[in-house]
Design an enzyme around this catalytic site. Structure first.
Site, PDB file in Angstrom:
ATOM      1  N   CYS A 133     -17.234  -1.592  -7.014  1.00 57.08           N
ATOM      2  CA  CYS A 133     -17.651  -0.706  -8.107  1.00 57.08           C
ATOM      3  C   CYS A 133     -18.764  -1.413  -8.877  1.00 57.08           C
ATOM      4  O   CYS A 133     -19.375  -2.362  -8.363  1.00 57.08           O
ATOM      5  CB  CYS A 133     -16.474  -0.322  -9.000  1.00 57.08           C
ATOM      6  SG  CYS A 133     -15.725  -1.700  -9.894  1.00 57.08           S
TER       7      CYS A 133
ATOM      8  N   ASN B 216     -16.587  -4.442 -11.459  1.00 61.80           N
ATOM      9  CA  ASN B 216     -15.444  -5.139 -10.831  1.00 61.80           C
ATOM     10  C   ASN B 216     -14.379  -5.524 -11.861  1.00 61.80           C
ATOM     11  O   ASN B 216     -13.684  -6.531 -11.705  1.00 61.80           O
ATOM     12  CB  ASN B 216     -15.914  -6.371 -10.029  1.00 61.80           C
ATOM     13  CG  ASN B 216     -14.863  -6.961  -9.096  1.00 61.80           C
ATOM     14  OD1 ASN B 216     -14.846  -8.162  -8.829  1.00 61.80           O
ATOM     15  ND2 ASN B 216     -13.971  -6.151  -8.593  1.00 61.80           N
TER      16      ASN B 216
ATOM     17  N   CYS C 213     -12.689  -2.534 -13.530  1.00 62.34           N
ATOM     18  CA  CYS C 213     -11.866  -1.324 -13.694  1.00 62.34           C
ATOM     19  C   CYS C 213     -11.478  -0.727 -12.341  1.00 62.34           C
ATOM     20  O   CYS C 213     -10.343  -0.875 -11.884  1.00 62.34           O
ATOM     21  CB  CYS C 213     -12.589  -0.273 -14.537  1.00 62.34           C
ATOM     22  SG  CYS C 213     -12.950  -0.813 -16.225  1.00 62.34           S
ATOM     23  N   ARG C 214     -12.423  -0.043 -11.692  1.00 64.98           N
ATOM     24  CA  ARG C 214     -12.046   0.750 -10.505  1.00 64.98           C
ATOM     25  C   ARG C 214     -11.754  -0.078  -9.262  1.00 64.98           C
ATOM     26  O   ARG C 214     -10.712   0.104  -8.620  1.00 64.98           O
ATOM     27  CB  ARG C 214     -13.154   1.766 -10.205  1.00 64.98           C
ATOM     28  CG  ARG C 214     -13.303   2.814 -11.277  1.00 64.98           C
ATOM     29  CD  ARG C 214     -14.591   3.587 -11.129  1.00 64.98           C
ATOM     30  NE  ARG C 214     -15.750   2.727 -11.398  1.00 64.98           N
ATOM     31  CZ  ARG C 214     -17.009   3.054 -11.185  1.00 64.98           C
ATOM     32  NH1 ARG C 214     -17.284   4.237 -10.666  1.00 64.98           N
ATOM     33  NH2 ARG C 214     -17.981   2.216 -11.475  1.00 64.98           N
ATOM     34  N   SER C 215     -12.679  -0.980  -8.869  1.00 63.40           N
ATOM     35  CA  SER C 215     -12.435  -1.704  -7.608  1.00 63.40           C
ATOM     36  C   SER C 215     -11.267  -2.684  -7.702  1.00 63.40           C
ATOM     37  O   SER C 215     -10.517  -2.813  -6.718  1.00 63.40           O
ATOM     38  CB  SER C 215     -13.705  -2.375  -7.070  1.00 63.40           C
ATOM     39  OG  SER C 215     -14.206  -3.354  -7.943  1.00 63.40           O
TER      40      SER C 215
ATOM     41  N   ASP D 199     -16.371   6.541 -13.376  1.00 58.60           N
ATOM     42  CA  ASP D 199     -16.376   5.297 -14.153  1.00 58.60           C
ATOM     43  C   ASP D 199     -15.636   5.536 -15.479  1.00 58.60           C
ATOM     44  O   ASP D 199     -16.063   6.359 -16.278  1.00 58.60           O
ATOM     45  CB  ASP D 199     -17.842   4.914 -14.409  1.00 58.60           C
ATOM     46  CG  ASP D 199     -17.969   3.577 -15.111  1.00 58.60           C
ATOM     47  OD1 ASP D 199     -16.959   3.081 -15.638  1.00 58.60           O
ATOM     48  OD2 ASP D 199     -19.093   3.039 -15.121  1.00 58.60           O
TER      49      ASP D 199
HETATM   50  P1  4NP Z   1     -16.051  -0.555 -13.180  1.00 62.15           P
HETATM   51  O1  4NP Z   1     -16.326  -0.121 -14.698  1.00 62.15           O
HETATM   52  O2  4NP Z   1     -17.372  -0.411 -12.459  1.00 62.15           O
HETATM   53  O3  4NP Z   1     -15.043   0.420 -12.703  1.00 62.15           O
HETATM   54  O4  4NP Z   1     -15.550  -1.985 -13.229  1.00 62.15           O
HETATM   55  C1  4NP Z   1     -17.311  -0.679 -15.489  1.00 62.15           C
HETATM   56  C2  4NP Z   1     -17.098  -1.881 -16.120  1.00 62.15           C
HETATM   57  C3  4NP Z   1     -18.067  -2.417 -16.946  1.00 62.15           C
HETATM   58  C4  4NP Z   1     -19.272  -1.752 -17.120  1.00 62.15           C
HETATM   59  C5  4NP Z   1     -19.491  -0.552 -16.479  1.00 62.15           C
HETATM   60  C6  4NP Z   1     -18.514  -0.013 -15.656  1.00 62.15           C
HETATM   61  N1  4NP Z   1     -20.264  -2.281 -17.995  1.00 62.15           N
HETATM   62  O5  4NP Z   1     -21.305  -1.624 -18.186  1.00 62.15           O
HETATM   63  O6  4NP Z   1     -20.083  -3.381 -18.519  1.00 62.15           O
END
Ligand code: 4NP
Length: 161
Positions: free
Chosen positions: A10, A13, A15-17, A130
């Site tokens: 994702c 790294n 939240c989702r992955s 997201d």
């Molecule tokens: P992820 O979510 O891609 O599911 O881990 C996010 C975590 C952090 C950010 C964006 C999406 N960020 O912009 O910091």
């Protein structure tokens, strides 16, 4: 039996992955396949390198019995294309970034994780949204989508072992 390796990707790294990592690993472990199926996760962005999963993510996961305590964010790299049979992005942006990084000669499966989803009632989702800047409901939806696609992916991978 051969070994099969799966990398979930994702943006951050955190939240989702890592949710996919923890859920799919739990399903692999429950089937006694941890020697045959290697699981990891990574991000395309470098804001959270070395960080544990987002607290909102790990709390929702813990409510359903998944432990994410040992996971730390890392970047996906071209070297991952030499290591993983499946590299699965959570959304189209992740997949585009991975396609740019893809090494010549990669013969594994590069695609969207939700292509493995099985529940008809979740078929209106083709990507894992997201949740980072959204409300708390987004984290439960991530888990619903991840549990479903993990079950579908595991059936698919087990066929290939
Ligand atoms: P992820 O979510 O891609 O599911 O881990 C996010 C975590 C952090 C950010 C964006 C999406 N960020 O912009 O910091």
């Amino acid at each position: 039996m051969r070994k099969i390796s799966v990398l979930f990707v994702c943006l951050g790294n955190i939240c989702r992955s890592p949710t996919a990592h923890a859920v799919f690993q739990a399903m692999v472990d429950a089937k006694g396949l941890s020697e045959q199926i290697l699981v990891d996760s990574a991000g395309t962005g470098d804001w959270h390198l070395g960080h544990a999963p987002d607290k909102r993510t790990s709390e929702v996961a813990a409510e359903r019995g998944y432990d994410m305590g040992n996971l730390r964010a890392r970047l996906v790299t071209p070297a991952d294309f030499g290591e993983y049979d499946y590299i699965l992005g959570m959304d189209h942006e992740n997949l585009c970034d991975l396609e740019v990084m893809r090494t010549a000669g990669y013969e594994g499966e590069l695609g969207l994780f939700l292509d493995y989803s099985v529940k008809p009632e979740l078929s209106n989702h083709d990507v894992v949204p997201d949740p980072y800047y959204g409300g708390d409901n987004g984290f439960a939806l991530v888990l619903d989508l991840v549990e479903d696609a993990s079950a579908g992916l595991l059936s698919h991978v087990v066929e290939r072992l």
